[in-house]
Design a protein around this motif. Structure first.
Motif, PDB file in Angstrom:
ATOM      1  N   GLY A  29      10.382   3.008 -53.925  1.00  0.00           N
ATOM      2  CA  GLY A  29      11.406   3.716 -54.692  1.00  0.00           C
ATOM      3  C   GLY A  29      11.080   5.194 -54.848  1.00  0.00           C
ATOM      4  O   GLY A  29      11.974   6.047 -54.801  1.00  0.00           O
ATOM      5  N   GLN A  30       9.809   5.503 -55.033  1.00  0.00           N
ATOM      6  CA  GLN A  30       9.387   6.898 -55.158  1.00  0.00           C
ATOM      7  C   GLN A  30       9.567   7.641 -53.838  1.00  0.00           C
ATOM      8  O   GLN A  30       9.984   8.798 -53.831  1.00  0.00           O
ATOM      9  CB  GLN A  30       7.924   6.978 -55.584  1.00  0.00           C
ATOM     10  CG  GLN A  30       7.670   6.497 -56.994  1.00  0.00           C
ATOM     11  CD  GLN A  30       6.186   6.426 -57.296  1.00  0.00           C
ATOM     12  OE1 GLN A  30       5.403   5.875 -56.528  1.00  0.00           O
ATOM     13  NE2 GLN A  30       5.800   6.993 -58.421  1.00  0.00           N
ATOM     14  N   ARG A  32      11.751   6.929 -51.488  1.00  0.00           N
ATOM     15  CA  ARG A  32      13.198   7.094 -51.323  1.00  0.00           C
ATOM     16  C   ARG A  32      13.693   8.284 -52.138  1.00  0.00           C
ATOM     17  O   ARG A  32      14.437   9.126 -51.638  1.00  0.00           O
ATOM     18  CB  ARG A  32      13.917   5.810 -51.749  1.00  0.00           C
ATOM     19  CG  ARG A  32      15.374   5.777 -51.421  1.00  0.00           C
ATOM     20  CD  ARG A  32      16.037   4.445 -51.779  1.00  0.00           C
ATOM     21  NE  ARG A  32      15.313   3.301 -51.232  1.00  0.00           N
ATOM     22  CZ  ARG A  32      14.658   2.394 -51.986  1.00  0.00           C
ATOM     23  NH1 ARG A  32      14.666   2.490 -53.305  1.00  0.00           N
ATOM     24  NH2 ARG A  32      14.023   1.387 -51.417  1.00  0.00           N
ATOM     25  N   GLN A  33      13.270   8.366 -53.397  1.00  0.00           N
ATOM     26  CA  GLN A  33      13.700   9.471 -54.254  1.00  0.00           C
ATOM     27  C   GLN A  33      13.165  10.809 -53.749  1.00  0.00           C
ATOM     28  O   GLN A  33      13.869  11.820 -53.779  1.00  0.00           O
ATOM     29  CB  GLN A  33      13.258   9.232 -55.704  1.00  0.00           C
ATOM     30  CG  GLN A  33      13.922  10.155 -56.684  1.00  0.00           C
ATOM     31  CD  GLN A  33      15.433   9.994 -56.683  1.00  0.00           C
ATOM     32  OE1 GLN A  33      15.957   8.903 -56.852  1.00  0.00           O
ATOM     33  NE2 GLN A  33      16.155  11.079 -56.477  1.00  0.00           N
ATOM     34  N   ASN A  37      15.714  13.744 -52.742  1.00  0.00           N
ATOM     35  CA  ASN A  37      15.573  15.058 -53.383  1.00  0.00           C
ATOM     36  C   ASN A  37      15.367  16.149 -52.338  1.00  0.00           C
ATOM     37  O   ASN A  37      15.953  17.229 -52.430  1.00  0.00           O
ATOM     38  CB  ASN A  37      14.409  15.066 -54.370  1.00  0.00           C
ATOM     39  CG  ASN A  37      14.699  14.288 -55.617  1.00  0.00           C
ATOM     40  OD1 ASN A  37      15.838  13.949 -55.918  1.00  0.00           O
ATOM     41  ND2 ASN A  37      13.645  13.960 -56.357  1.00  0.00           N
TER      42      ASN A  37
END
Length: 76
Positions: A29-30, A32-33, A37
């Motif tokens: 998830g990190q 992906r973010q 960004n």
């Protein structure tokens, strides 16, 4: 491998590998973010074309170099 891109020549291999490890240590998830960004913050329009301008530790690199530095595919 990493030094083949001219834009990555400004980095020592050790420095680049440390930056890459930081990305790969992230949870999915990190990651992906981080990517979302990066695309949102580094995409701009130049006339009718959409372009990306990425930075690694404050230094500009081309999109292909950025993908290679992270060790990811560009999906094309």
């Amino acid at each position: 491998m990493l030094q083949k891109r001219k834009c990555l020549g400004k980095f020592a291999l050790k420095e680049m590998m440390e930056w890459r490890k930081g990305f790969w240590k992230m949870q999915e998830g990190q990651k992906r973010q981080f990517l979302l960004n990066a695309f949102a913050l580094n995409t701009y329009c130049d006339g009718t074309k959409r372009k990306c301008s990425f930075k690694i530790r404050g230094r500009a690199v081309c999109a292909v170099g950025w993908y290679k530095a992270l060790g990811i595919s560009n999906g094309w």
